[in-house]
Design a protein around this motif. Structure first.
Motif, PDB file in Angstrom:
ATOM      1  N   ILE A 444       9.588 -43.434  23.300  1.00 61.11           N
ATOM      2  CA  ILE A 444      10.437 -42.864  22.292  1.00 61.11           C
ATOM      3  C   ILE A 444      11.569 -42.356  23.216  1.00 61.11           C
ATOM      4  CG2 ILE A 444       8.753 -42.443  20.870  1.00 61.11           C
ATOM      5  CD1 ILE A 444       8.660 -39.614  22.100  1.00 61.11           C
ATOM      6  N   TYR A 445      13.028 -42.018  22.339  1.00 56.90           N
ATOM      7  CA  TYR A 445      14.084 -41.465  22.969  1.00 56.90           C
ATOM      8  C   TYR A 445      14.645 -40.589  21.916  1.00 56.90           C
ATOM      9  CZ  TYR A 445      13.509 -45.505  26.192  1.00 56.90           C
ATOM     10  OH  TYR A 445      12.907 -46.254  27.124  1.00 56.90           O
ATOM     11  N   PRO A 446      15.652 -39.585  22.510  1.00 59.26           N
ATOM     12  CA  PRO A 446      16.353 -38.824  21.829  1.00 59.26           C
ATOM     13  C   PRO A 446      17.127 -39.437  20.858  1.00 59.26           C
ATOM     14  CG  PRO A 446      16.596 -38.332  23.989  1.00 59.26           C
ATOM     15  CD  PRO A 446      15.872 -39.538  24.207  1.00 59.26           C
ATOM     16  N   GLY A 447      17.189 -38.897  19.656  1.00 58.15           N
ATOM     17  CA  GLY A 447      18.004 -39.580  18.394  1.00 58.15           C
ATOM     18  C   GLY A 447      17.103 -40.063  17.397  1.00 58.15           C
ATOM     19  N   GLN A 448      15.886 -40.365  17.873  1.00 60.81           N
ATOM     20  CA  GLN A 448      14.800 -41.065  16.967  1.00 60.81           C
ATOM     21  C   GLN A 448      14.231 -40.082  16.249  1.00 60.81           C
ATOM     22  OE1 GLN A 448      12.659 -43.591  20.047  1.00 60.81           O
ATOM     23  NE2 GLN A 448      13.139 -45.365  18.272  1.00 60.81           N
ATOM     24  N   MET A 449      13.602 -40.736  14.963  1.00 62.80           N
ATOM     25  CA  MET A 449      12.937 -40.025  13.967  1.00 62.80           C
ATOM     26  C   MET A 449      11.480 -40.060  14.312  1.00 62.80           C
ATOM     27  SD  MET A 449      13.548 -37.732  11.273  1.00 62.80           S
ATOM     28  CE  MET A 449      15.000 -38.348  10.523  1.00 62.80           C
ATOM     29  N   LEU A 450      10.666 -38.917  14.464  1.00 65.52           N
ATOM     30  CA  LEU A 450       9.223 -38.855  14.635  1.00 65.52           C
ATOM     31  C   LEU A 450       8.558 -38.801  13.264  1.00 65.52           C
ATOM     32  CD1 LEU A 450       6.715 -39.029  16.660  1.00 65.52           C
ATOM     33  CD2 LEU A 450       7.334 -36.572  16.809  1.00 65.52           C
ATOM     34  N   HIS A 451       7.530 -39.368  12.846  1.00 63.36           N
ATOM     35  CA  HIS A 451       6.758 -39.348  11.691  1.00 63.36           C
ATOM     36  C   HIS A 451       5.324 -39.092  11.909  1.00 63.36           C
ATOM     37  CE1 HIS A 451      10.140 -41.045   9.660  1.00 63.36           C
ATOM     38  NE2 HIS A 451      10.242 -41.834  10.637  1.00 63.36           N
ATOM     39  N   ALA A 452       4.524 -38.398  11.050  1.00 63.54           N
ATOM     40  CA  ALA A 452       3.094 -38.303  10.771  1.00 63.54           C
ATOM     41  C   ALA A 452       2.725 -37.624   9.562  1.00 63.54           C
ATOM     42  CB  ALA A 452       2.763 -37.492  12.068  1.00 63.54           C
ATOM     43  N   VAL A 503      16.711 -36.522  30.009  1.00 62.64           N
ATOM     44  CA  VAL A 503      15.282 -36.384  29.959  1.00 62.64           C
ATOM     45  C   VAL A 503      14.301 -37.527  29.884  1.00 62.64           C
ATOM     46  CG1 VAL A 503      15.856 -34.371  28.128  1.00 62.64           C
ATOM     47  CG2 VAL A 503      15.507 -36.697  27.209  1.00 62.64           C
ATOM     48  N   LEU A 504      13.217 -37.344  30.133  1.00 60.96           N
ATOM     49  CA  LEU A 504      11.984 -38.379  29.792  1.00 60.96           C
ATOM     50  C   LEU A 504      11.070 -37.957  29.012  1.00 60.96           C
ATOM     51  CD1 LEU A 504      10.467 -40.193  32.949  1.00 60.96           C
ATOM     52  CD2 LEU A 504       9.613 -40.082  30.870  1.00 60.96           C
ATOM     53  N   LEU A 505      11.178 -38.743  27.723  1.00 54.28           N
ATOM     54  CA  LEU A 505      10.101 -38.255  26.831  1.00 54.28           C
ATOM     55  C   LEU A 505       8.851 -38.837  26.940  1.00 54.28           C
ATOM     56  CD1 LEU A 505      12.384 -38.133  23.682  1.00 54.28           C
ATOM     57  CD2 LEU A 505      11.723 -36.174  25.306  1.00 54.28           C
ATOM     58  N   ASP A 506       7.741 -38.103  27.512  1.00 56.99           N
ATOM     59  CA  ASP A 506       6.437 -38.786  27.892  1.00 56.99           C
ATOM     60  C   ASP A 506       5.222 -38.443  26.684  1.00 56.99           C
ATOM     61  OD1 ASP A 506       5.930 -36.004  28.146  1.00 56.99           O
ATOM     62  OD2 ASP A 506       4.973 -36.479  30.343  1.00 56.99           O
ATOM     63  N   GLU A 507       5.698 -37.652  25.382  1.00 56.18           N
ATOM     64  CA  GLU A 507       4.508 -37.370  24.815  1.00 56.18           C
ATOM     65  C   GLU A 507       5.246 -37.077  23.122  1.00 56.18           C
ATOM     66  OE1 GLU A 507       2.061 -33.543  24.754  1.00 56.18           O
ATOM     67  OE2 GLU A 507       1.765 -34.488  26.429  1.00 56.18           O
ATOM     68  N   MET A 508       4.467 -37.604  22.329  1.00 53.42           N
ATOM     69  CA  MET A 508       4.755 -37.204  21.037  1.00 53.42           C
ATOM     70  C   MET A 508       3.518 -36.942  20.166  1.00 53.42           C
ATOM     71  SD  MET A 508       5.668 -40.771  19.141  1.00 53.42           S
ATOM     72  CE  MET A 508       4.289 -42.310  18.706  1.00 53.42           C
ATOM     73  N   GLY A 509       3.569 -35.840  19.316  1.00 58.75           N
ATOM     74  CA  GLY A 509       2.255 -35.423  18.624  1.00 58.75           C
ATOM     75  C   GLY A 509       2.637 -34.674  17.537  1.00 58.75           C
ATOM     76  N   VAL A 510       1.527 -34.082  17.232  1.00 57.24           N
ATOM     77  CA  VAL A 510       1.388 -33.003  16.025  1.00 57.24           C
ATOM     78  C   VAL A 510       0.540 -31.881  16.610  1.00 57.24           C
ATOM     79  CG1 VAL A 510       0.188 -32.525  13.777  1.00 57.24           C
ATOM     80  CG2 VAL A 510       1.162 -34.724  14.388  1.00 57.24           C
ATOM     81  N   CYS A 511       1.363 -30.810  16.434  1.00 57.34           N
ATOM     82  CA  CYS A 511       0.600 -29.445  16.948  1.00 57.34           C
ATOM     83  C   CYS A 511       0.102 -28.482  15.852  1.00 57.34           C
ATOM     84  CB  CYS A 511       1.838 -28.610  17.880  1.00 57.34           C
ATOM     85  SG  CYS A 511       1.147 -27.207  18.808  1.00 57.34           S
ATOM     86  N   SER A 512      -1.061 -28.280  15.693  1.00 57.89           N
ATOM     87  CA  SER A 512      -1.403 -27.140  14.983  1.00 57.89           C
ATOM     88  C   SER A 512      -1.594 -25.988  15.312  1.00 57.89           C
ATOM     89  CB  SER A 512      -2.937 -27.579  14.463  1.00 57.89           C
ATOM     90  OG  SER A 512      -3.161 -28.687  13.751  1.00 57.89           O
ATOM     91  N   HIS A 513      -0.800 -25.000  14.893  1.00 52.75           N
ATOM     92  CA  HIS A 513      -0.741 -23.562  15.330  1.00 52.75           C
ATOM     93  C   HIS A 513      -1.677 -22.774  14.531  1.00 52.75           C
ATOM     94  CE1 HIS A 513       3.062 -24.391  17.532  1.00 52.75           C
ATOM     95  NE2 HIS A 513       2.861 -25.191  16.528  1.00 52.75           N
ATOM     96  N   GLN A 560      11.621 -44.499  34.685  1.00 57.09           N
ATOM     97  CA  GLN A 560      12.302 -45.137  33.189  1.00 57.09           C
ATOM     98  C   GLN A 560      12.669 -46.607  33.561  1.00 57.09           C
ATOM     99  OE1 GLN A 560      13.971 -42.854  30.425  1.00 57.09           O
ATOM    100  NE2 GLN A 560      14.394 -41.122  31.899  1.00 57.09           N
ATOM    101  N   MET A 561      12.586 -47.092  34.756  1.00 56.29           N
ATOM    102  CA  MET A 561      13.334 -48.595  34.955  1.00 56.29           C
ATOM    103  C   MET A 561      12.258 -49.342  35.514  1.00 56.29           C
ATOM    104  SD  MET A 561      16.419 -47.914  34.723  1.00 56.29           S
ATOM    105  CE  MET A 561      17.250 -49.409  35.271  1.00 56.29           C
ATOM    106  N   THR A 562      12.360 -50.713  34.976  1.00 58.14           N
ATOM    107  CA  THR A 562      11.426 -51.780  35.374  1.00 58.14           C
ATOM    108  C   THR A 562      12.394 -52.947  36.191  1.00 58.14           C
ATOM    109  OG1 THR A 562      11.753 -53.033  33.304  1.00 58.14           O
ATOM    110  CG2 THR A 562       9.827 -51.482  33.477  1.00 58.14           C
ATOM    111  N   ARG A 563      11.980 -53.274  37.319  1.00 60.26           N
ATOM    112  CA  ARG A 563      12.715 -54.173  38.141  1.00 60.26           C
ATOM    113  C   ARG A 563      12.298 -55.730  38.182  1.00 60.26           C
ATOM    114  NH1 ARG A 563      11.753 -55.761  43.502  1.00 60.26           N
ATOM    115  NH2 ARG A 563      10.057 -54.408  43.425  1.00 60.26           N
ATOM    116  N   LEU A 564      13.034 -56.274  37.858  1.00 62.78           N
ATOM    117  CA  LEU A 564      12.809 -57.981  37.853  1.00 62.78           C
ATOM    118  C   LEU A 564      12.890 -58.379  39.250  1.00 62.78           C
ATOM    119  CD1 LEU A 564      12.696 -60.888  37.143  1.00 62.78           C
ATOM    120  CD2 LEU A 564      15.004 -60.962  36.630  1.00 62.78           C
TER     121      LEU A 564
END
Length: 711
Positions: A444-452, A503-513, A560-564
């Motif tokens: 995932i990356y900044p600018g995208q829409m997260l859904h759940a 940034v490096l987004l390493d987690e997406m989720g739902v938080c119940s407070h 964030q990089m993969t090398r050939l």
């Protein structure tokens, strides 16, 4: 095609991963060493934090992509699979064993292909000799060709022959055909003996492969009670000392047949017996597990013993980093989608929507699936480790389809936050080891829409719920507004991730407070469904924020990089890439469509300096290049770069340049200073792909940043 095949495909692919994980820690061990070390080994030998990538899962997933990306479509040819190998395998690292030319069969075939020797000559006995051509790889990468042709062994045999011939020949090809046919036939036939006979019916009856399979079958008929005696017979008559090379196919198929027969239809017994024989354990157990997974279905695979430790997670080590963080349902759904397409049929709902619109979503439609979702409990931003949590696939309620994930948190209090999340990036510390050198780009990356979609059942305490992402670089959490949800009702939530850089987004989720006081303990339950992200990025990769990731051994990556190929490192807050012949590295998602990408880079030495867009792998991308003779050019990599358009541009070594590339549909535009180049690609255009950097012919560049934004 029968709808129940979809679940059987998942069972087969899941079983393959179980078998690989079961056998990997003792790969290459002898029967005697296993017995002396473990006694009667009947479970995973190692409790991995996460199981790193393995060649036995890399090959089947990425070679299969030849069906939709190859030049012949479903009329598969060997060269289509060869180009999938060239496209997805990093150059001499990761993916599979790079043991040297003439030693590793796959390495040998890869270098043949790289040198212009086409398939199937690349894997032939004529080119490589019997010993190299008849090693085990002919069958260990073949499972998906059986899974994608359920109940159609004729087509499974055809595909397997083409695929195996890229790297193997002789008994190596016969093994691929045999295993693929057994898997395909197991969708319809439950009798193990008939499954084996069906596989044999597609290969020569006088070949060594058939002779050994029938010899083991005969021994079983005469000694059906003692698998250890059968292994002794195999070791004495068909052992490693009887065949050339490092890992010949014949001793290992003998062990596979032993396991299938003496396992007597039980999934666990079949895998454990095969594993205890030793030799190439992850390969052998992976193959028999796929057959048994399809044959027995999910109900025949013990959840607590085999499935729970895996949690649906799969790491890969292709050159496309966003495809290396994969869950097992993704792979199964991709295979099923292709299976329906090959059969000329339309997938039923909800699978049609899932496969067509959000194939990498957490949808939980496979019984028992978890999509690698985890749970963490926090209070005032600090992790609380003492709480008991669980994730359970359930039919109790669902937002779409028929299943969801039930998230449980016990003995919590008001003020706690229950976070159910999917990791979208992995670090070396997440893994137990560094098998086959995995490397990643975020999902995932900044600018995208997260859904759940979420639902709190009537019997649970209440909570306010938000969506969130986590930045690994700063530790900061970016969270939507909290929503008060009504119990017993499904709520669909969305959150646009802010545009950001560095940034490096390493987690997406739902938080119940959780509501209530912090003096009373209670149990909390929430249902989760349809967790995914979509939309275009709005993101700047700032190399001053990236780090070198140090894995065990000599494995090093840049975050964030993969090398050939080539030398890649960080210095002076910039990424450096240099080469003797060529070097390339990539980042971003493989499915980005229309976007602009702006690169800030400096040529340091040499005459070939490029940046890439619509990267689909090592042999498919577009590029802008500063080339010899004061030229700027647009190029296309179609298993080799060629210039599409060029203009005079007086570029200089040591000067920093900013080039903006725009890809929209089949058009490509580059802007650098006052120079503009534009082309429209009418010949098999690349319509999606990530971004990257590349140099050739001894060049060396440094890169300050890459900014990507959707159109």
């Amino acid at each position: 095609m029968k709808q129940e095949y979809i679940e059987q495909i998942y069972a087969g692919w899941l079983a393959k991963i179980i078998g690989i994980r079961l056998g990997a820690p003792i790969e290459g061990w002898t029967y005697e060493k296993i017995k002396d070390t473990y006694g009667d080994l009947r479970d995973y030998p190692v409790d991995y934090r996460e199981f790193a990538a393995d060649d036995d899962s890399n090959g089947p997933l990425f070679f299969l992509r030849a069906l939709e990306e190859g030049r012949h479509g479903f009329d598969l040819e060997a060269q289509d699979v060869a180009e999938a190998l060239l496209n997805y395998a990093p150059y001499e690292h990761g993916f599979f064993w790079w043991g040297g030319y003439g030693i590793s069969t796959e390495h040998t075939a890869y270098l043949n292909l790289r040198s212009g020797i086409p398939a199937p000559r690349s894997g032939s006995i004529r080119q490589n000799g019997y010993a190299t051509a008849e090693q085990i790889g002919g069958q260990i990468f073949i499972d998906t060709w059986g899974l994608v042709t359920p109940g159609n062994p004729d087509l499974a045999a055809k595909y397997a022959e083409k695929a195996a011939s890229v790297t193997h020949d002789g008994n190596g090809i016969y093994g691929g055909i045999f295993v693929a046919v057994c898997i395909s036939y197991a969708f319809e036939e439950k009798d193990i003996r008939k499954i084996i006979e069906k596989g044999l019916s597609y290969i020569p009856q006088d070949c060594e492969y058939t002779r050994v399979v029938r010899a083991v079958m005969t021994f079983y008929d005469e000694n059906p009670e003692n698998w250890r005696a059968c292994f002794q017979y195999i070791e004495e008559n068909f052992g490693y000392d009887k065949y050339p090379g490092n890992c010949h196919i014949i001793p290992n198929i003998a062990v596979m047949i032993l396991g299938l027969l003496y396992g007597e239809g039980d999934f666990s017994d079949t895998l454990n017996i095969t594993n205890m024989c030793g030799w190439d354990t992850d390969c052998n157990v992976g193959n028999v597990a796929t057959i048994m997974g399809v044959r027995n279905g999910l109900s025949g695979i013990d959840y607590e013993k085999w499935r729970k430790p895996i949690n649906d997670f799969l790491a890969c080590s292709s050159v496309v980093g966003s495809m290396n963080i994969m869950d097992i349902p993704y792979g199964a759904t991709y295979i099923a989608k292709l299976a329906y397409a090959v059969a000329g049929e339309e997938m039923p709902e909800p699978w049609k929507t899932i496969a067509g619109e959000r194939i990498d979503s957490c949808h939980f439609e496979y019984p028992g699936s978890t999509h690698a979702v985890r749970v963490r409990i926090e209070n005032a931003g600090k992790v609380c480790r003492e709480h008991e949590t669980a994730v359970l696939n359930t039919e109790e309620s669902a937002a779409t389809g028929s299943r969801s994930l039930k998230v449980l948190a016990k003995a919590v209090t008001g003020g706690d936050a229950v976070c159910a999340y999917r990791k979208t990036y992995y670090r070396p510390e997440d893994f137990y080891d560094s098998r086959y050198d995995p490397c990643f780009s975020p999902l995932i990356y900044p600018g995208q829409m997260l859904h759940a979609s979420v639902c709190i059942p009537e019997y649970s305490e209440g909570a306010e719920i938000s969506l969130y992402v986590h930045d690994a670089h700063s530790g900061k959490v970016y969270e939507s507004e909290t929503v008060s949800v009504r119990k017993g009702q499904w709520n669909t939530l969305s959150f646009r991730i802010p545009a950001m850089g560095g940034v490096l987004l390493d987690e997406m989720g739902v938080c119940s407070h959780l509501k209530g006081t912090n003096t009373e303990f209670f149990d909390y339950t929430v249902f989760l469904d349809d967790l995914y992200a979509d939309g275009s990025p709005d993101y700047t990769l700032d190399f001053s924020r990236e780090t070198e990731e140090k894995w065990p051994g000599l494995h090093r990556e840049i975050s964030q990089m993969t090398r050939l190929k080539g030398l890649m490192y960080l210095a002076d807050s910039q990424l450096h890439l240099s080469c003797a012949d060529f070097a390339e590295a990539y980042t971003g998602r493989h499915d980005w469509g229309d976007y602009t990408a702006e690169f800030s880079f400096t040529p340091l030495t040499g005459e070939h300096h490029m940046v890439n867009v619509r990267v689909q792998g090592a042999i498919r991308s577009y590029a802008f290049g500063l080339l010899p003779g004061g030229k700027a050019a647009l190029l296309k990599n179609d298993n080799g770069y060629r210039v599409l358009e060029e203009k005079a541009f007086d570029w200089r070594i040591g000067k920093e340049y900013s080039v903006k590339l725009t890809v929209q549909g089949n058009s490509l535009k580059a802007e650098i200073d006052d120079c503009v180049l534009e082309i429209c690609d009418e010949n098999r255009p690349y319509l999606h792909g990530s971004v990257g950097v590349s140099v050739r012919n001894g060049s060396h560049d440094q890169y300050r940043s890459i900014a990507v934004a959707g159109i």
